[in-house]
Design a protein around this motif. Structure first.
Motif, PDB file in Angstrom:
ATOM      1  N   SER A 111       0.842  -1.210   0.000  1.00 17.17           N
ATOM      2  CA  SER A 111       0.000   0.000   0.000  1.00 17.17           C
ATOM      3  C   SER A 111       0.870   1.249   0.000  1.00 17.17           C
ATOM      4  O   SER A 111       0.555   2.238  -0.666  1.00 17.17           O
ATOM      5  CB  SER A 111      -0.903   0.026   1.228  1.00 17.17           C
ATOM      6  N   LEU A 115       0.676   4.348  -2.509  1.00 15.40           N
ATOM      7  CA  LEU A 115       0.442   5.713  -2.022  1.00 15.40           C
ATOM      8  C   LEU A 115       1.530   6.690  -2.458  1.00 15.40           C
ATOM      9  O   LEU A 115       1.240   7.839  -2.794  1.00 15.40           O
ATOM     10  CB  LEU A 115       0.368   5.722  -0.490  1.00 15.40           C
ATOM     11  N   SER A 118       0.580   7.413  -6.132  1.00 17.62           N
ATOM     12  CA  SER A 118      -0.761   7.957  -6.361  1.00 17.62           C
ATOM     13  C   SER A 118      -0.909   9.329  -5.712  1.00 17.62           C
ATOM     14  O   SER A 118      -1.554  10.220  -6.260  1.00 17.62           O
ATOM     15  CB  SER A 118      -1.830   7.000  -5.843  1.00 17.62           C
ATOM     16  N   SER A 119      -0.249   9.528  -4.547  1.00 24.05           N
ATOM     17  CA  SER A 119      -0.387  10.825  -3.873  1.00 24.05           C
ATOM     18  C   SER A 119       0.276  11.942  -4.676  1.00 24.05           C
ATOM     19  O   SER A 119      -0.114  13.098  -4.577  1.00 24.05           O
ATOM     20  CB  SER A 119       0.206  10.766  -2.464  1.00 24.05           C
ATOM     21  N   THR A 122      -2.714  12.790  -6.809  1.00 26.45           N
ATOM     22  CA  THR A 122      -3.892  13.318  -6.127  1.00 26.45           C
ATOM     23  C   THR A 122      -3.605  14.675  -5.485  1.00 26.45           C
ATOM     24  O   THR A 122      -4.499  15.501  -5.374  1.00 26.45           O
ATOM     25  CB  THR A 122      -4.417  12.344  -5.052  1.00 26.45           C
ATOM     26  N   GLY A 206      -0.024   2.263  -8.513  1.00 18.54           N
ATOM     27  CA  GLY A 206      -0.266   3.672  -8.180  1.00 18.54           C
ATOM     28  C   GLY A 206      -0.004   4.583  -9.359  1.00 18.54           C
ATOM     29  O   GLY A 206      -0.710   5.569  -9.576  1.00 18.54           O
ATOM     30  N   ASN A 211      -4.607   6.770  -8.410  1.00 19.70           N
ATOM     31  CA  ASN A 211      -5.682   6.909  -7.440  1.00 19.70           C
ATOM     32  C   ASN A 211      -5.356   5.992  -6.265  1.00 19.70           C
ATOM     33  O   ASN A 211      -5.080   4.812  -6.453  1.00 19.70           O
ATOM     34  CB  ASN A 211      -6.992   6.489  -8.131  1.00 19.70           C
ATOM     35  N   SER A 212      -5.366   6.554  -5.041  1.00 19.53           N
ATOM     36  CA  SER A 212      -4.913   5.792  -3.879  1.00 19.53           C
ATOM     37  C   SER A 212      -5.829   4.608  -3.584  1.00 19.53           C
ATOM     38  O   SER A 212      -5.372   3.466  -3.462  1.00 19.53           O
ATOM     39  CB  SER A 212      -4.839   6.703  -2.659  1.00 19.53           C
ATOM     40  N   ILE A 216      -4.804   0.615  -4.068  1.00 13.28           N
ATOM     41  CA  ILE A 216      -4.747  -0.309  -2.926  1.00 13.28           C
ATOM     42  C   ILE A 216      -5.747  -1.454  -3.132  1.00 13.28           C
ATOM     43  O   ILE A 216      -5.440  -2.616  -2.876  1.00 13.28           O
ATOM     44  CB  ILE A 216      -4.999   0.446  -1.600  1.00 13.28           C
TER      45      ILE A 216
ATOM     46  N   HIS B  85       2.659  18.265  -2.116  1.00 13.79           N
ATOM     47  CA  HIS B  85       2.059  17.267  -1.234  1.00 13.79           C
ATOM     48  C   HIS B  85       1.743  17.984   0.072  1.00 13.79           C
ATOM     49  O   HIS B  85       2.634  18.467   0.755  1.00 13.79           O
ATOM     50  CB  HIS B  85       3.020  16.107  -0.995  1.00 13.79           C
TER      51      HIS B  85
END
Lengths: 292, 314
Positions: A111, A115, A118-119, A122, A206, A211-212, A216, B85
């Motif tokens: 995960s 993340l 993906s972050s 996002t 990711g 997209n988180s 996942i 971020h």
């Protein structure tokens, strides 16, 4: 906001004009990008929390498993059935105690892999990242190196610490665990490598899904849902296909002897390798092509 | 210098930017003005190599952005105040950006002080106001001391002091010989900041001229004329570069002639005029005039602004 602002930029007058147009200064070499990705990695609290929880879960499960294994061995002394079960395992139950939390490490660090990429998308960070490294792939590879190395190190170190904690517990039940034995070392290295592979698959997902939650879920689907679903669906195809799922390669890779209904060691290594290489290469191609 | 040549971006069946060509010169502030959805941000993302053009090319100092050996030292961009971020601190964000180009820590502190972020630099960006986010974006853009600076809507969300600061900053950067390209949807802001203006609407360049020319609305002087013989007057005034619009019974709006020329023609042709009002186009109006056919989303409720009175035209 009470921040004071200077109108005069720190760059002195004429500085721009004096710069050598042909050589503006150092650019994004791979090691600089790697350093940048490492700074990004260690300056996120959520990353540190996930790494710490992996360690806690692995050490905790190691201790719990040591206690449970000891109980089982005690029972075996008076129960011939249990003794037979132990004998069928090659007589060494203790050796796999330190890696008993690996399934959770794989979920958490996989995960984390999702993340970390993906972050970027996002939060919009990707625009900053890929404006600084417009060739994009160096940034992807640098992040992959950070993800894979950290997943391996955290898993391996947690396994070792879980071993250290388990030794005295097992000792209470008269069971011996030699952390320096070749099987212990093999388990530590293979489990670390396997979790690192899962983290790499996570990062590829990711990158592809951006997209988180989706990333996942895809990871959980592949590692936790598919093996069970394949088992439930009748038919020879699914029985055979099940062996090729990435999550089912760990058994043959860590076993002392070949386990029935699993792949040979070399096959398992190749299959797991393919599960890493295919999504990673696909992610790299699409990352290069798509708009950020 | 930024040069765009037939730059086009198509998303599905929607053309965001339709073959625009323009040049942004060094040593002056070039404003990129257009209503929301006109294609400003898409154009800027294409300059930064984040979006691949469907057709056309764009170069910065003669080279596509991605081919520069040290991109951050060539071009600094604020594309979006939230290109960060939000769980990371402003300082760590800038530190990570700086690391890619071996930009020293000292420079990170410099840009933090310059943008007035010193007090909040160690805090997570999550808690930042839009204005603080803009300052962080500007700090990131200046990190590599670049020759070319691109700022997408830099004054959005800034307090009045911040607006003045951005205005002075971009003028100062341009005075140093840098190329400064900033976008806005506010004509009034551009009038105070830019030396040159590129106006975009629905993905097409509508005007590309020094700001003075656009403000004075060359070729766009309008006059309101009332006459009891509007049809005859329309016929009399018709000519090249002149447009006459019948707005109401006996009410005309003439574009392309000054009041004296209108009065002269009326007198020569014996047409009675009982009102002759020069319409002083405000900057906002001049902009509305330029973009009125290019706005993608029209409001259904008109507020009685001067513009709404003529929306029946064309």
């Amino acid at each position: 906001m009470s921040t004071s602002t200077s109108t005069q930029p720190a760059a002195g007058p004429g500085r721009a004009a004096a710069r050598n147009a042909a050589n503006p200064g150092p650019g994004p070499s791979f090691f600089r990008v790697l350093n940048s990705e490492f700074i990004k990695f260690r300056t996120l609290l959520s990353t540190m929390i996930l790494l710490a929880s992996t360690a806690v879960v692995m050490v905790g499960f190691g201790a719990l498993s040591a206690w449970g294994t000891g109980q089982f061995a005690d029972q075996a002394a008076s129960d011939p059935g249990a003794a037979e079960a132990i004998a069928s395992q090659g007589g060494d139950l203790a050796v796999s105690v330190p890696t008993s939390g690996a399934a959770f490490a794989q979920l958490i660090l996989g995960s984390l892999g999702v993340l970390l990429m993906s972050s970027e998308f996002t939060t919009g960070m990707a625009r900053s990242t890929f404006a600084a490294v417009p060739k994009r792939l160096p940034a992807f590879i640098a992040k992959l190196v950070v993800v894979v190395v950290s997943a391996f190190v955290v898993t391996a170190v947690s396994t070792y610490v879980a071993g250290l904690v388990s030794v005295p517990i097992l000792d209470n039940f008269g069971l011996k665990l030699d952390l320096a034995s070749s099987q212990s070392v093999k388990l530590l290295l293979v489990t670390g490598g396997y979790v690192a592979a899962v983290a790499a698959i996570g990062m590829a997902l990711g990158t592809l899904l951006r997209n988180s939650a989706g990333g996942i879920m895809a990871l959980v689907g592949l590692f936790f849902v598919a093996p069970i679903a394949f088992q439930l669906i009748p038919g020879e195809f699914f029985e055979e296909a099940r062996k090729y799922l990435p999550g089912n390669t760990i058994t043959p890779l860590t076993a002392v002897e070949h386990v029935p209904d699993t792949l040979e060691v070399w096959q398992a290594a190749l299959v797991l390798g393919a599960w890493v290489v295919v999504p990673v290469v696909l992610a790299m191609i699409l990352l290069k092509k798509r708009d950020v | 210098m930024i040069e765009a040549e037939g730059l086009t971006k198509v998303y599905g069946d929607k053309t965001a930017v339709g073959g625009v060509s323009f040049t942004v010169q060094a040593g002056q502030v070039t404003g990129f003005l257009g209503p929301n959805g006109a294609g400003k941000s898409t154009t800027m993302r294409m300059i930064m190599g984040l979006d691949t053009p469907t057709a056309g090319t764009v170069t910065v100092n003669g080279v596509p952005f991605a081919r520069h050996a040290a991109p951050l030292r060539e071009i600094g961009a604020l594309l979006d105040a939230k290109a960060v971020h939000t769980s990371r601190s402003a300082y760590n964000h800038l530190l990570a950006m700086a690391a890619t180009h071996s930009i020293p820590r000292k420079r990170v502190h410099e840009v933090i002080d310059m943008t007035g972020l010193a007090e909040v630099a160690r805090k997570k960006v999550k808690g930042f106001s839009l204005g603080m986010g803009q300052r962080l974006g500007i700090a990131a853009a200046l990190l590599g001391d670049p020759q070319t600076i691109i700022l997408d809507e830099p004054v959005n969300g800034l307090d009045p002091e911040g607006v003045v600061w951005v205005r002075n900053l971009v003028k100062y950067l341009a005075s140093e010989g840098r190329t400064v390209f900033l976008s806005s949807h506010l004509m009034s802001e551009m009038a105070l900041t830019a030396d040159h203006l590129i106006v975009i609407g629905r993905g097409k360049i509508i005007a590309d001229a020094p700001i003075k020319d656009i403000i004075t609305g060359k070729g766009h002087s309008r006059t309101r004329v009332r006459s009891d013989q509007p049809d005859r007057l329309m016929h009399v005034l018709a000519g090249t570069g002149v447009s006459v619009e019948l707005q109401d019974h006996e009410l005309l709006e003439v574009t392309g002639l000054d009041p004296r020329q209108i009065a002269r023609s009326a007198l020569d042709n014996q047409v009675l005029i009982y009102e002759l009002t020069p319409l002083q186009a405000s900057l906002e109006e001049a902009y509305m005039e330029l973009t009125k056919d290019e706005v993608e989303y029209h409001s259904l409720i008109t507020t009685g602004a001067p513009v709404s009175a003529q929306s029946g035209g064309n």
